[in-house]
Scaffold this active site. Sequence first.
Site, PDB file in Angstrom:
ATOM      1  N   ALA A   1      17.529 -19.842  -8.124  1.00 36.32           N
ATOM      2  CA  ALA A   1      17.542 -18.388  -8.161  1.00 36.32           C
ATOM      3  C   ALA A   1      18.117 -17.856  -6.859  1.00 36.32           C
ATOM      4  O   ALA A   1      18.045 -18.516  -5.819  1.00 36.32           O
ATOM      5  CB  ALA A   1      16.120 -17.880  -8.352  1.00 36.32           C
ATOM      6  N   GLY A  34      15.386 -22.964  -9.685  1.00 37.01           N
ATOM      7  CA  GLY A  34      15.766 -22.539 -11.041  1.00 37.01           C
ATOM      8  C   GLY A  34      16.798 -23.454 -11.680  1.00 37.01           C
ATOM      9  O   GLY A  34      16.847 -23.602 -12.900  1.00 37.01           O
ATOM     10  N   GLU A  37      14.866 -26.150 -13.083  1.00 34.48           N
ATOM     11  CA  GLU A  37      14.101 -25.662 -14.244  1.00 34.48           C
ATOM     12  C   GLU A  37      14.972 -25.524 -15.497  1.00 34.48           C
ATOM     13  O   GLU A  37      14.506 -25.751 -16.603  1.00 34.48           O
ATOM     14  CB  GLU A  37      13.402 -24.344 -13.874  1.00 34.48           C
ATOM     15  CG  GLU A  37      12.201 -24.623 -12.959  1.00 34.48           C
ATOM     16  CD  GLU A  37      11.705 -23.425 -12.183  1.00 34.48           C
ATOM     17  OE1 GLU A  37      12.560 -22.729 -11.583  1.00 34.48           O
ATOM     18  OE2 GLU A  37      10.484 -23.174 -12.159  1.00 34.48           O
ATOM     19  N   GLU A  39      10.460 -24.389  -4.124  1.00 33.97           N
ATOM     20  CA  GLU A  39       9.990 -23.002  -3.984  1.00 33.97           C
ATOM     21  C   GLU A  39       8.913 -22.827  -2.930  1.00 33.97           C
ATOM     22  O   GLU A  39       8.879 -21.813  -2.220  1.00 33.97           O
ATOM     23  CB  GLU A  39       9.460 -22.469  -5.326  1.00 33.97           C
ATOM     24  CG  GLU A  39      10.533 -22.192  -6.355  1.00 33.97           C
ATOM     25  CD  GLU A  39      10.896 -23.409  -7.180  1.00 33.97           C
ATOM     26  OE1 GLU A  39      10.494 -24.532  -6.818  1.00 33.97           O
ATOM     27  OE2 GLU A  39      11.583 -23.222  -8.193  1.00 33.97           O
TER      28      GLU A  39
HETATM   29  N1  COA Z   1      20.150 -18.189  -3.033  1.00 32.56           N
HETATM   30  C1  COA Z   1      20.965 -17.467  -2.265  1.00 32.56           C
HETATM   31  N2  COA Z   1      21.894 -18.012  -1.462  1.00 32.56           N
HETATM   32  C2  COA Z   1      21.995 -19.341  -1.442  1.00 32.56           C
HETATM   33  C3  COA Z   1      21.166 -20.154  -2.220  1.00 32.56           C
HETATM   34  C4  COA Z   1      20.214 -19.523  -3.057  1.00 32.56           C
HETATM   35  N3  COA Z   1      19.409 -20.219  -3.849  1.00 32.56           N
HETATM   36  N4  COA Z   1      21.495 -21.443  -1.993  1.00 32.56           N
HETATM   37  C5  COA Z   1      22.501 -21.429  -1.124  1.00 32.56           C
HETATM   38  N5  COA Z   1      22.801 -20.162  -0.782  1.00 32.56           N
HETATM   39  C6  COA Z   1      23.868 -19.706   0.124  1.00 32.56           C
HETATM   40  C7  COA Z   1      23.570 -20.039   1.563  1.00 32.56           C
HETATM   41  O1  COA Z   1      22.735 -19.053   2.118  1.00 32.56           O
HETATM   42  C8  COA Z   1      24.947 -20.033   2.153  1.00 32.56           C
HETATM   43  O2  COA Z   1      25.343 -18.688   2.315  1.00 32.56           O
HETATM   44  P1  COA Z   1      26.367 -18.263   3.493  1.00 32.56           P
HETATM   45  O3  COA Z   1      27.662 -18.983   3.179  1.00 32.56           O
HETATM   46  O4  COA Z   1      26.454 -16.780   3.354  1.00 32.56           O
HETATM   47  O5  COA Z   1      25.747 -18.743   4.763  1.00 32.56           O
HETATM   48  C9  COA Z   1      25.798 -20.620   1.051  1.00 32.56           C
HETATM   49  O6  COA Z   1      25.053 -20.434  -0.160  1.00 32.56           O
HETATM   50  C10 COA Z   1      26.059 -22.090   1.213  1.00 32.56           C
HETATM   51  O7  COA Z   1      24.834 -22.751   1.440  1.00 32.56           O
HETATM   52  P2  COA Z   1      24.621 -23.753   2.662  1.00 32.56           P
HETATM   53  O8  COA Z   1      23.149 -23.932   2.842  1.00 32.56           O
HETATM   54  O9  COA Z   1      25.394 -23.317   3.842  1.00 32.56           O
HETATM   55  O10 COA Z   1      25.304 -25.074   2.059  1.00 32.56           O
HETATM   56  P3  COA Z   1      24.833 -26.559   2.217  1.00 32.56           P
HETATM   57  O11 COA Z   1      25.877 -27.393   1.569  1.00 32.56           O
HETATM   58  O12 COA Z   1      24.456 -26.883   3.629  1.00 32.56           O
HETATM   59  O13 COA Z   1      23.480 -26.669   1.352  1.00 32.56           O
HETATM   60  C11 COA Z   1      22.045 -26.297  -0.531  1.00 32.56           C
HETATM   61  C12 COA Z   1      23.502 -26.416  -0.041  1.00 32.56           C
HETATM   62  C13 COA Z   1      22.131 -25.876  -1.987  1.00 32.56           C
HETATM   63  C14 COA Z   1      21.359 -27.663  -0.418  1.00 32.56           C
HETATM   64  C15 COA Z   1      21.274 -25.288   0.337  1.00 32.56           C
HETATM   65  O14 COA Z   1      22.024 -24.084   0.388  1.00 32.56           O
HETATM   66  C16 COA Z   1      19.892 -24.937  -0.169  1.00 32.56           C
HETATM   67  O15 COA Z   1      18.953 -25.689   0.046  1.00 32.56           O
HETATM   68  N6  COA Z   1      19.776 -23.765  -0.840  1.00 32.56           N
HETATM   69  C17 COA Z   1      18.500 -23.229  -1.257  1.00 32.56           C
HETATM   70  C18 COA Z   1      18.050 -23.913  -2.510  1.00 32.56           C
HETATM   71  C19 COA Z   1      16.713 -23.379  -2.946  1.00 32.56           C
HETATM   72  O16 COA Z   1      15.758 -23.314  -2.201  1.00 32.56           O
HETATM   73  N7  COA Z   1      16.667 -23.021  -4.224  1.00 32.56           N
HETATM   74  C20 COA Z   1      15.471 -22.552  -4.846  1.00 32.56           C
HETATM   75  C21 COA Z   1      15.452 -21.077  -4.945  1.00 32.56           C
HETATM   76  S1  COA Z   1      13.968 -20.569  -5.758  1.00 32.56           S
END
Ligand code: COA
Length: 263
Positions: free
Chosen positions: A63, A108, A111, A131
């Site tokens: 999400a 999500g 999920e 989460e």
């Molecule tokens: N919601 C909003 N923005 C998100 C996101 C999410 N779930 N997941 C990633 N992003 C954004 C990051 O903030 C970043 O934004 P920016 O370019 O403006 O800085 C961009 O996507 C790229 O993410 P980044 O973390 O820099 O890439 P990465 O390759 O190092 O890591 C992930 C990728 C997916 C592993 C990492 O972004 C992550 O752990 N995201 C959160 C996942 C999460 O907790 N999901 C559950 C939500 S309930």
Amino acid sequence: MAVDVLRHQHVATVTLDAADGPNVLTRDQLGLLLDAVRGLRADPSVRCLILTGAGTKAFAAGADIREMVDLSEADGLAYARLGHAAADALEGFPQPTIAAVNGYALGGGSELALACDIRLASDAAQIAQPEVMLGIPPGWGGTQRLTRLVGPGLAAELIFTGRRVKSDEGLRLGIFNAVYPADLLLAEAMELAEQIAANSPRAVAAAKRAISLAFAGRPGAGLATEAALFAAQFGTAEQREGMTAFLEKRKPVFADADPEANR
Ligand code: COA
């Protein structure tokens, strides 16, 4: 942002494509997914649905945290319900669904994958319910569907830690049915889908309904429905064709399911 639908004979491939970044599931993106799945549900020639993410980085990174950061309790409930609607549409899809998990499946994203019947992973896949690291519990069905899939002890560990499970561990835990090199994942998913689509669509849909009851309510409560669904298949053209073809030592040819049946 888009949700692309590609048809290949009886198989529909639905691709989450947020255009940039790690495939974040915004409200709009979930709405597009719901529309796509509902549209395919109305098409009786679809015998298997594959859900995947565009590119090789992410199936879906969950999400949109930007959308969630300022939500009130009432907004949070609406957000959970939207996620539930998307996951329920996949789980309730009358024919089988396969998640081709091509990268991160987080929150999500996990999920949605858990709402599919079968999960195939690329060797780069990682799945998690992170989460609690964000101050919320899973809210789009993860507490229920991960628990049903791996059991309460493992689900508790994975949800309480939020840790990422890589493809090989996911295979061992039964989260993934199989793991393939990234460049072969979609072809393998298509091969599995075609194998399913060659079978009797009514019988497959009936089996899916019965499987869905295995963990519903009192253990064994699904048996009566299973017997009724089994019995209802007798006397249909598909049952006669399937069994006659076997006895005649030839491949069965199944027509598309009656849209009213098993829906
Ligand atoms: N919601 C909003 N923005 C998100 C996101 C999410 N779930 N997941 C990633 N992003 C954004 C990051 O903030 C970043 O934004 P920016 O370019 O403006 O800085 C961009 O996507 C790229 O993410 P980044 O973390 O820099 O890439 P990465 O390759 O190092 O890591 C992930 C990728 C997916 C592993 C990492 O972004 C992550 O752990 N995201 C959160 C996942 C999460 O907790 N999901 C559950 C939500 S309930």
